[in-house]
Design an enzyme around this catalytic site. Structure first.
Site, PDB file in Angstrom:
ATOM      1  N   TYR A  58       0.849  -1.200   0.000  1.00 23.58           N
ATOM      2  CA  TYR A  58       0.000   0.000   0.000  1.00 23.58           C
ATOM      3  C   TYR A  58       0.872   1.232   0.000  1.00 23.58           C
ATOM      4  CZ  TYR A  58      -4.991  -0.316  -0.104  1.00 23.58           C
ATOM      5  OH  TYR A  58      -6.271  -0.421  -0.553  1.00 23.58           O
ATOM      6  N   THR A 229      -3.422   6.072 -22.307  1.00 21.94           N
ATOM      7  CA  THR A 229      -3.400   4.740 -21.716  1.00 21.94           C
ATOM      8  C   THR A 229      -2.015   4.168 -21.998  1.00 21.94           C
ATOM      9  OG1 THR A 229      -4.314   3.856 -23.762  1.00 21.94           O
ATOM     10  CG2 THR A 229      -5.871   4.259 -21.971  1.00 21.94           C
TER      11      THR A 229
HETATM   12  C1  LIG Z   1      -8.936   3.219 -24.674  1.00 22.79           C
HETATM   13  C2  LIG Z   1      -9.294   4.640 -24.551  1.00 22.79           C
HETATM   14  C3  LIG Z   1      -9.663   5.223 -23.320  1.00 22.79           C
HETATM   15  C4  LIG Z   1      -9.978   4.418 -22.075  1.00 22.79           C
HETATM   16  O1  LIG Z   1      -9.128   3.548 -21.605  1.00 22.79           O
HETATM   17  P1  LIG Z   1      -9.561   2.353 -20.620  1.00 22.79           P
HETATM   18  O2  LIG Z   1      -8.248   1.957 -20.081  1.00 22.79           O
HETATM   19  O3  LIG Z   1     -10.243   1.345 -21.447  1.00 22.79           O
HETATM   20  O4  LIG Z   1     -10.447   2.925 -19.571  1.00 22.79           O
HETATM   21  C5  LIG Z   1      -9.870   6.571 -23.268  1.00 22.79           C
HETATM   22  N1  LIG Z   1      -9.756   7.323 -24.371  1.00 22.79           N
HETATM   23  C6  LIG Z   1      -9.452   6.808 -25.574  1.00 22.79           C
HETATM   24  C7  LIG Z   1      -9.374   7.702 -26.755  1.00 22.79           C
HETATM   25  C8  LIG Z   1      -9.231   5.460 -25.708  1.00 22.79           C
HETATM   26  O5  LIG Z   1      -8.969   4.951 -26.915  1.00 22.79           O
END
Ligand SMILES: *Cc1c(COP(=O)(O)O)cnc(C)c1O
Length: 452
Positions: A58, A229
């Protein structure tokens, strides 16, 4: 070849049920062409970081300011991830703690907007992401969403975005999305945002690896905040990075603190330290010349795929691509036919997803397009020659199911789809393509140095 690392020994011996789920999925990944443009294969080193003891700890807070004892080594890892992110993108601030892209985007809203504020993003059916203000996302419910669109030719409608921004004075504008095959017009959007005083957030989730490789323009000079991401073209674990640019700090010197405070304690608890380690490893890999080559090859492959598909009479949205993805416009074969092509390709071992096309004549659930991309198959080492081979296989599958038409009547539709699914299971042409897909996959083994 040396002895392969027995990667799943522990789980195989302790939990055969879960082990089976994992190796079945591994076989699916190995024996098929993964062409969903948001997916990729991480390196063994990234997998190992995710499987490390860092998950046990944590560490609420940030390096040097934790709410728990014993974080001296977690601090080291998180600082490495932060520094690598700042260096590779050229930004003054990076937060590597967001659990994934969607919560990271929500944090941008929470840091910059009040409930009811006007926000703008690319409409979902025009390629945008749910979190850019779509009605079924909380972002479309808490904030007043004014979406912009693409034109009938598939390119971003910048004139419309300009007009909407002038009329609605948004607090926040998103640029970057999930289904757009052309370069994002960061500069144009920065003018639109600057003219109305809005924050510009660039969501580069899909193209972050291309930006690092220099195969797509960077938003760093244009946006105030950047979200990416880490599991798409970056080839890291599932997670996200939130960055503040110099331009962002100029607009609001407290922007970095606001973002950090929104992530923790505003929205999240303890960071996923094993994921942070995986992000750090992925960023190190992304700084290599090989990754640069990879990013450029992803685009070359996407272009080769696009060219060969068009040569074979398949229409593409915007007639081509600038990035890692191509969007097939299947209206020539009938409206709402994306489902047939998606499922038939899946049966052949080629994984793609149905997608709306601009001004789709059908419905979002039964759209008239298919989205596919090259990041994962490029990671396996495939090049232009294989793309042409794959395009031929895709064209063959489309031709094999081109006579299927979606019934208008909803009940009839379900019966029809059921018989379609049975039909493709025994279709000789699709089976033949499946064989050829397997043969290509065997030539480009996945995780060749690991045994499972
Ligand atoms: C994949 C994606 C997200 C979200 O990502 P997650 O990890 O699936 O929550 C946000 N914005 C765009 C443009 C994406 O392609």
């Amino acid at each position: 070849m040396g002895v392969k690392l027995d990667f799943l020994k522990g789980i195989r011996e302790e939990d055969p049920e879960v082990y089976k789920g994992i190796i079945d999925e591994l076989a699916r990944q190995r024996d098929g062409l993964e062409m969903i443009p948001s997916e990729n294969f991480t390196s063994p080193a990234v997998l190992q970081a995710m499987g490390s003891v860092l998950t046990n700890k944590y560490s609420e807070g940030y390096p040097g300011k934790r709410y728990y004892a014993g974080n001296q080594f977690v601090d080291v890892v998180e600082r490495i991830a932060q520094e690598r992110a700042k260096k590779i993108f050229g930004v003054p601030h990076a937060n590597v703690q967001p659990y994934s892209g969607s919560p990271a985007n929500l944090a941008v809203y929470m840091a910059l907007c009040q409930p009811g504020d006007v926000i703008m993003g690319q409409n979902l059916l025009d390629g945008g992401h749910l979190t850019h203000g779509w009605k079924t996302s909380v972002t479309g419910q808490i904030y007043k969403s004014v979406p912009y669109h693409v034109r009938a030719d598939g390119y971003m409608d910048i004139d419309e975005a300009k007009r909407l921004a002038k009329e609605n004075k948004p607090k926040l504008i998103w640029v970057g999305s999930s289904a757009y095959a052309r370069e994002f017009p960061f500069e144009e959007f920065s003018k639109i945002a600057d003219d109305c005083g809005a924050y510009l957030a660039a969501d580069i989730s899909h193209i972050t690896g291309l930006i690092i490789a220099g195969a797509h323009k960077s938003p760093v000079d244009y946006a105030h905040v950047i979200m990416t991401t880490t599991h798409k073209t970056l080839r890291g674990p599932r997670g996200a990075i939130l960055m503040v640019t110099d331009k962002g700090l100029k607009k609001d010197p407290e922007l970095a603190e606001k973002i950090d405070k929104t992530i923790f304690p505003g929205m999240q608890g303890g960071p996923h330290n094993h994921i942070t380690a995986g992000i750090a490893v992925a960023l190190k890999e992304a700084a290599t010349p090989q990754f640069k080559e990879y990013g450029h090859q992803v685009v070359k492959n996407s272009r080769a795929l696009a060219d060969e598909l068009m040569k074979r009479g398949i229409k593409l949205v915007t007639n081509g691509t600038d990035n890692h993805m191509v969007l097939l416009d299947l209206t020539n074969f009938g409206k709402g036919t994306g489902i047939f092509v998606q499922d038939a390709l899946d049966e052949a071992g080629i994984t793609v997803n149905k997608n709306t096309i601009p001004k789709d004549p059908a419905s979002p659930f039964y759209p008239s397009g298919v989205r596919m991309g090259t990041p994962a198959i490029t990671t396996r080492g495939m090049k232009e020659k294989e793309m042409r081979e794959i395009a031929a296989l895709i064209a063959e599958v489309i031709d094999a199911v081109k006579d299927y038409q979606l019934p208008e009547d909803k009940e009839e539709r379900q019966i029809y789809l059921k018989s379609f699914k049975e039909g493709i299971k025994t279709n000789e042409r699709i089976r033949n393509v499946r064989g050829k897909v397997l043969e290509i996959c065997k030539r480009f083994p996945l995780y060749p140095n690991l045994s499972f």
